[in-house]
Design an enzyme around this catalytic site. Sequence first.
Site, mmCIF file in Angstrom:
data_model
loop_
_atom_site.group_PDB
_atom_site.id
_atom_site.type_symbol
_atom_site.label_atom_id
_atom_site.label_comp_id
_atom_site.label_asym_id
_atom_site.label_seq_id
_atom_site.Cartn_x
_atom_site.Cartn_y
_atom_site.Cartn_z
ATOM 1 N N ASP A 146 -5.149 -3.392 -2.774
ATOM 2 C CA ASP A 146 -4.359 -2.717 -1.789
ATOM 3 C C ASP A 146 -3.374 -4.259 -0.939
ATOM 4 O O ASP A 146 -4.110 -5.683 -0.232
ATOM 5 C CB ASP A 146 -4.712 -2.365 -0.105
ATOM 6 C CG ASP A 146 -4.058 -1.389 0.802
ATOM 7 O OD1 ASP A 146 -3.177 -1.759 0.832
ATOM 8 O OD2 ASP A 146 -4.812 -0.677 1.615
ATOM 9 N N SER B 234 0.561 -1.250 0.329
ATOM 10 C CA SER B 234 0.221 0.172 -0.070
ATOM 11 C C SER B 234 1.368 1.455 -0.600
ATOM 12 O O SER B 234 1.613 1.453 -0.323
ATOM 13 C CB SER B 234 -1.086 0.186 0.883
ATOM 14 O OG SER B 234 -1.802 1.243 1.471
#
Length: 478
Positions: A320, A181
């Site tokens: 993510d 991320s």
Amino acid sequence: MLWQKSPSNQLMGKMDHAHSYQEWAEHAAALDRATGMDDWRSNEVSTEYDYRTVRQRYERLRGMRNAGSFANLMFALNEGIHGNLAGMGRAALYGHANLGTKYLIHHYIEEVCLALKTIDGLDDSIIPLEERKDFFVRASQCFGRSALMLSGGAVLGYFHAGVLKALFEEGLLPDIISGSSAGSILASIACTHSDATLLDQLQPEILLMQPEGSPRQRRVRTRPALEAGDLAAYLERLIPDLTFAEAYKVSGRHLNITVTGLEPRQAPRLLNAITAPTVLVRSAVMASCAIAGIYPPVTLQAKNAAGQQVPYLPEQQWIDGSFLDDLPAKRLGRLYRVNHFISSMTNPAALLFTPNPNARHSLLQSAFNQQIKLSKGVATHLLRLGRDHLRIRNPTLARWQHLSYSVLVQDYIADINIFLGKRWHNPIKLLAPMPLGELRQLIREGEQATWERMEMVRNCTAISRTLDGILRARQWAS
């Protein structure tokens, strides 16, 4: 009479306002002297490690090196060198003084490194080159190496910039870096730029989403979160158009980015120059930053043999990376023989549900840690019950339920932990552009948090760095 700060408080204030690690360390050493911690460091006796074993081995290695008994020295080193000899690598040993741990431990590690360099510098007539090569390759394989893992955390990820900057300036930045991320952005910056340009790329003015006062910057601030197009433009400015294999050639650092499959049946992937050499780094970062329901999932892009951009695994999409594998320790260990991990932690969920491993032990801290563990246990149990017994027809909500459970069950503790101090953050602001002043402060916090763990990093990585340096200089594969 005006109230005055105690000498210790004055030194702590100076540490808080230090502009470099050297300045910080000077004040930290003075504070250790003022509080008696320097005496604690000088006294090698402790129940927290087997000081007798460390002392005996230190004297033995030093004696053989000084006597020129190099065959015996190499034999003694062959008996085993590892970072936790007699428990000397325990984190608790670094929780007393501000600047390192027992002097005996520092001296022992320095002696091992000096012995390794001595063996490397011997004439072939003393110990043949092939015999030394075999020794160093095996020693490196046995000892292992360290990796730096940068967690997710949205805009809190700028904390990682301070961590990278502090480690790089001290020559302690590991060659193996992972990011998920927001951590994937900073990891990519570190691994797509050479040493000569890296510090420039970590400046807050460069990392800022848009220059202060620009029309685009004012427009972005009016939205609660960045749009995917803004993020793509931002990454294009910060990260060169390189594949993972090309990035390694530029920086000499191994970049690793975690991505999560859009569908539960898709296993998470760790992308790097070994597993995905042709994948474009920027597309991997976009995927690792794609938050379900906020940013659209991403199809990875790669360069084919003709140098053209083409879809990579076109039938699959990714989101993510922090949801399932924020700190991919097991995969890094398998790929690179990593057995020692440094984490930079800004993940809000991890900060809320993970006791601070660096906190000094006290009854109050123990009670707080137990409360955190209880809260995590209750939340995990409720999410597991919901996942196993409730049918959620909405696919987005079902995916969030699965991902939330995955976030809670992960292990966020490494060998050396650099944690963002503040544990609660407004979730609405986590995806909004950060003003320059706040960005500077967050980078500063990353530097200071790293300075506090710097001597632990230096000690625990010294032997592996020495071995890697010898193998690189000799061009011996390990």
